[in-house]
Design a protein around this motif. Structure first.
Motif, mmCIF file in Angstrom:
data_model
loop_
_atom_site.group_PDB
_atom_site.id
_atom_site.type_symbol
_atom_site.label_atom_id
_atom_site.label_comp_id
_atom_site.label_asym_id
_atom_site.label_seq_id
_atom_site.Cartn_x
_atom_site.Cartn_y
_atom_site.Cartn_z
ATOM 1 N N GLN A 123 -13.914 5.470 -2.533
ATOM 2 C CA GLN A 123 -12.518 5.174 -2.214
ATOM 3 C C GLN A 123 -12.217 5.506 -0.750
ATOM 4 O O GLN A 123 -12.829 6.406 -0.165
ATOM 5 C CB GLN A 123 -11.591 5.982 -3.128
ATOM 6 C CG GLN A 123 -11.755 5.659 -4.599
ATOM 7 C CD GLN A 123 -11.260 4.261 -4.927
ATOM 8 O OE1 GLN A 123 -10.091 3.956 -4.783
ATOM 9 N NE2 GLN A 123 -12.171 3.411 -5.374
ATOM 10 N N ILE B 155 -9.669 7.034 0.425
ATOM 11 C CA ILE B 155 -9.186 8.412 0.575
ATOM 12 C C ILE B 155 -10.354 9.393 0.620
ATOM 13 O O ILE B 155 -10.315 10.391 1.341
ATOM 14 C CB ILE B 155 -8.150 8.793 -0.518
ATOM 15 C CG1 ILE B 155 -7.419 10.065 -0.115
ATOM 16 C CG2 ILE B 155 -8.791 8.884 -1.891
ATOM 17 C CD1 ILE B 155 -6.157 10.343 -0.904
ATOM 18 N N ALA C 151 -5.158 7.609 -6.289
ATOM 19 C CA ALA C 151 -5.641 8.879 -5.748
ATOM 20 C C ALA C 151 -5.292 10.002 -6.713
ATOM 21 O O ALA C 151 -4.220 10.006 -7.314
ATOM 22 C CB ALA C 151 -5.009 9.136 -4.390
ATOM 23 N N GLN D 86 -7.239 14.777 -4.363
ATOM 24 C CA GLN D 86 -7.508 13.969 -3.177
ATOM 25 C C GLN D 86 -6.309 13.953 -2.237
ATOM 26 O O GLN D 86 -6.464 14.058 -1.019
ATOM 27 C CB GLN D 86 -7.870 12.538 -3.578
ATOM 28 C CG GLN D 86 -9.226 12.407 -4.225
ATOM 29 C CD GLN D 86 -9.466 11.016 -4.798
ATOM 30 O OE1 GLN D 86 -8.547 10.372 -5.314
ATOM 31 N NE2 GLN D 86 -10.704 10.554 -4.715
#
Length: 101
Positions: A30, A32, A85, A89
């Motif tokens: 991802q 993030i 998220a 995170q």
């Protein structure tokens, strides 16, 4: 480095294309996570590409630069691969980037 500037540019471009191909294959990672661990993400790469185009006077939209990085329209990539998220995170993101991304 003792190579000429044109060769260096070609090598850097090849490394960049390989990075993009690698990230396209790692849709499980991802943005993030990239931001929290490396301090940049796919969106950053697309922004840097747009900045370079702007500096050279090359017309390139934000959507076009994102598609160049993602290999598809960004909204399509998000729908296919981007999950929500986690609280952990988001908390890590605040620590790494206290003023936002």
């Amino acid at each position: 480095m003792s190579i000429d500037q044109n060769t260096r540019t070609e090598l850097e471009a090849a490394a960049f294309r390989r990075l993009i191909d690698h990230l396209r294959g790692r849709t499980d990672v991802q943005n993030i996570e990239l931001m929290n661990l490396a301090g940049f993400c796919r969106n950053c790469l697309s922004n840097w590409m747009k900045d370079a185009a702007d500096a050279k006077g090359v017309p390139l939209t934000k959507d076009e630069s994102r598609e160049a990085i993602y290999g598809m329209p960004y909204e399509e990539w998000k729908a296919k691969y981007q999950g929500p998220a986690t609280p952990e995170q988001l908390e890590a993101m605040k620590k790494v980037h206290p003023h936002g991304h």
